[in-house]
Write an enzyme that holds these catalytic residues in place. Structure first.
Site, PDB file in Angstrom:
ATOM      1  N   GLU A 195       0.843  -1.187   0.005  1.00  0.00           N
ATOM      2  CA  GLU A 195       0.096  -0.117  -0.118  1.00  0.00           C
ATOM      3  C   GLU A 195       0.820   1.153  -0.109  1.00  0.00           C
ATOM      4  O   GLU A 195       0.670   2.114   0.807  1.00  0.00           O
ATOM      5  CB  GLU A 195      -0.991  -0.091   1.239  1.00  0.00           C
ATOM      6  CG  GLU A 195      -2.177  -1.285   1.157  1.00  0.00           C
ATOM      7  CD  GLU A 195      -3.005  -1.237   2.044  1.00  0.00           C
ATOM      8  OE1 GLU A 195      -2.802  -0.458   3.127  1.00  0.00           O
ATOM      9  OE2 GLU A 195      -4.039  -1.928   2.031  1.00  0.00           O
ATOM     10  N   GLU A 314      -4.886  -8.656  -0.230  1.00  0.00           N
ATOM     11  CA  GLU A 314      -5.911  -8.384   1.277  1.00  0.00           C
ATOM     12  C   GLU A 314      -7.272  -8.484   0.609  1.00  0.00           C
ATOM     13  O   GLU A 314      -7.632  -7.571  -0.242  1.00  0.00           O
ATOM     14  CB  GLU A 314      -5.576  -7.313   1.876  1.00  0.00           C
ATOM     15  CG  GLU A 314      -4.082  -7.392   2.485  1.00  0.00           C
ATOM     16  CD  GLU A 314      -3.651  -6.220   3.295  1.00  0.00           C
ATOM     17  OE1 GLU A 314      -4.586  -5.223   3.718  1.00  0.00           O
ATOM     18  OE2 GLU A 314      -2.626  -5.819   3.485  1.00  0.00           O
TER      19      GLU A 314
END
Length: 591
Positions: A195, A314
């Site tokens: 991220e 995820e």
């Protein structure tokens, strides 16, 4: 146990393009078989030496389905156990494999175990611990994804201000990881960074920085030799968000590297209002469903249909499950999301990795048992098949009124409705229920009278709608009456509203000033965030107004709260803050 937020940035993606029939057929023919086999063979227990990684990256990533995250462990700050989980053990990975997972993602935060100045040496004991955990997972016959995790916001985010320093530290980190793991089998995969965001810069600069990191990661790993010459490498989009422009940027990077062993990785946590229950996102409605469909269509069109595998590193819901707090996402609505996601991933050939933050969520790391076995059953079922659902998982029957027929809409999801059961007893169509147009299920007054029994508040009976395949849909028959709120006084750090729930369940809360403007810390919507602004305490018969919400109110100005319940009831309540004091009073509807 602490409820620690996991830094993440999830944007609302743009609509995706519709694929051609040829692209759909290519995806189905290329991926369906490998994914299904990997997900259903629970009997074999191969060691790392027995795992044969397919030569094609697409097939290898398909063999990794399904996947699981060792979240909040080696990525915890500053140490492995600081975020509430015990140390990882080999037995944990044996459990994971025994539950049907074929791969694990092991997030690692390096910064607290690494020199902050050149040459940015990683502590030898910590590197050894990471290798120990990775080797346990590999020895259990699992594929492993190893990454650089919260470093993304701890120091990589400083790249706009310290470009050369951050790049040098990033390269040093991956040089050391590559050297340590260069002789591991190809079942170990490297992921460049989790991220990445680069908050303090422009959109164009973010593209440049991420492309530079991904390209440098690729060069460092490949040049380290050994097994790293053809190891699968994962490259993320900005913030791992599956927006079209961000995936287009990543596609450009992957194509420029001209490497057949590259994998695209993104994350998906559902439509944000539903994922955290804010802005009225109380149901898994068309907006939430369309958001998911569009996201997976974009993954397919941008990468899979072009021969680039996608690993959904995820997925989950940002506020669910959490055994430490009241459930902010209604259970049945959450099950619909997990069922839908599994189907969508299979349809487009994407491998999915469940984000598991630990003991208070999915798998209890102490007992190695699922905190909610029924929830996991739905997740596991979605790997191989569809299950039917319905418009809701509760039928509310008012206690203060005569019992009348109540209905739900079935969502067969390609299955066939087989009937309705109460325990081992099959209900009789025509007497106990009526089915209209194969989807509208109406329970008769007679059946509800029998099922509610002495009509105590709460769940009186649980029915099962069974379908031709997949799991049955649970329907709770609930006796309720309109909840009752009472006047209260308190302080901004401790204010509760006495509440007689009388069988009902709180869904959301609106907050408005007298002029109609939004009140509270979530000022872009009147519907405040569940557990952040307000929270039910069913055991103590109260609704808690959180200090953060009360602190955000304007002093001396009355606020009207509207509480929405899943039965459909709506109750209004007035609160007013004066310094540290708060008063509250119920609003009696005009007769």
């Amino acid at each position: 146990m602490k409820d620690l937020p996991r830094p993440a940035h999830h944007r609302s993606p743009r609509p995706g393009r519709l694929p051609s029939l040829l692209l759909v057929l290519a995806v189905m023919l290329g991926l369906a078989g490998g994914t299904s086999t990997a997900a259903t063979d629970d009997t074999a227990e191969p060691s790392r030496s027995a795992v044969r990684v397919p030569a094609r990256a697409m097939d290898a990533v398909a063999a990794m389905q399904p996947s699981w995250n060792l979240g909040n462990t080696l990525d915890a700050i500053p140490h492995e156990t600081n975020w509430g989980n015990p140390k990882a053990t080999r037995e944990l990975f044996a459990t994971i494999r025994g539950q049907g997972f074929r791969s694990v993602r092991i997030p690692v935060t390096w910064s607290d175990h690494q020199s902050a100045t050149a040459p940015y040496t990683v502590d030898a004991a910590y590197m050894s611990r990471v290798k120990e955990v990775v080797d346990w997972a590999l020895d259990e016959g699992l594929y492993v994804v190893l990454n650089v995790h919260h470093d993304s916001w701890q120091w990589i985010d400083d790249m706009p201000a310290d470009h050369d320093g951050v790049l040098a530290r990033f390269n040093s980190t991956w040089t050391q990881i590559s050297q340590t793991f260069r002789d591991e089998p190809r079942t170990l995969i490297f992921e460049s960074v989790n991220e990445p965001v680069f908050e303090k810069t422009t959109a164009d600069q973010k593209v440049t920085f991420l492309r530079e990191l991904n390209t440098s990661f690729h060069k460092v790993v490949r040049s380290s030799g050994g097994g790293n010459t053809d190891r699968l490498l994962m490259l993320p989009t900005e913030a791992c968000t599956p927006s079209q422009n961000l995936m287009d940027d990543l596609y450009t990077t992957i194509k420029s590297l001209n490497d057949r062993n590259l994998v695209a990785t993104v994350h998906y946590y559902s439509w944000y209002p539903f994922s955290v229950n804010v802005a009225g996102g109380t149901h898994y409605d068309d907006k939430a469903q369309n958001d998911l469909n569009d996201a997976f269509a974009r993954m397919r069109d941008t990468f899979v249909a072009r021969g680039i595998p996608v690993y959904l590193g995820e997925y989950g819901l940002l506020g669910y499950p959490d055994t430490n707090h009241p459930s902010r996402v209604e259970r049945g609505e959450a099950l619909k999301y997990y069922e839908h996601l599994g189907h969508a991933a299979r349809s487009v050939g994407v491998t999915t990795a469940l984000w598991d933050p630990g003991t208070w969520a999915y798998l209890n790391r102490e007992t190695q048992k699922w905190s909610d076995p029924a929830l996991f059953a739905w997740i596991k079922s979605s790997w191989t098949t569809r299950s039917g659902t319905a418009s809701f998982d509760k039928v509310f029957v008012p206690k203060s009124e005569p019992i009348t027929a109540k209905g739900l809409t079935l969502h067969p999801n390609g299955t066939r409705f087989r009937g309705l059961w109460h325990g081992r007893t099959k209900l009789v169509e025509g007497r106990d229920y009526t089915l209209f147009d194969k989807t509208r299920l109406v329970l008769t007054a007679g059946a509800l009278t029998r099922l509610t029994g002495d009509r105590e508040y709460g769940v009186n009976a649980t029915l099962q709608a069974r379908f031709s395949r997949g799991l049955p849909w649970q329907i709770e028959v609930v006796t309720y009456d309109e909840p009752v709120l009472s006047d209260a006084t308190g302080r901004t750090d401790a204010f509760t509203i006495p509440t007689q729930y009388r069988g009902d369940v709180l869904a959301t809360m609106e907050a408005r000033y007298g002029d109609g403007s939004n009140a509270g810390q979530t000022d872009w919507t009147p519907y405040q965030e569940f557990n952040k602004s307000f929270s039910p305490d069913y055991g103590k018969d109260t609704i808690i107004l959180q200090p953060e919400f009360l602190d955000a109110l304007r002093d001396g100005e009355p606020v009207t709260l509207t509480f929405h319940f899943y039965s459909g009831e709506k109750l209004m309540y007035h609160v007013k803050k004066s310094g540290d004091s708060v008063t509250g009073s119920r609003v009696t509807p005009a007769s």
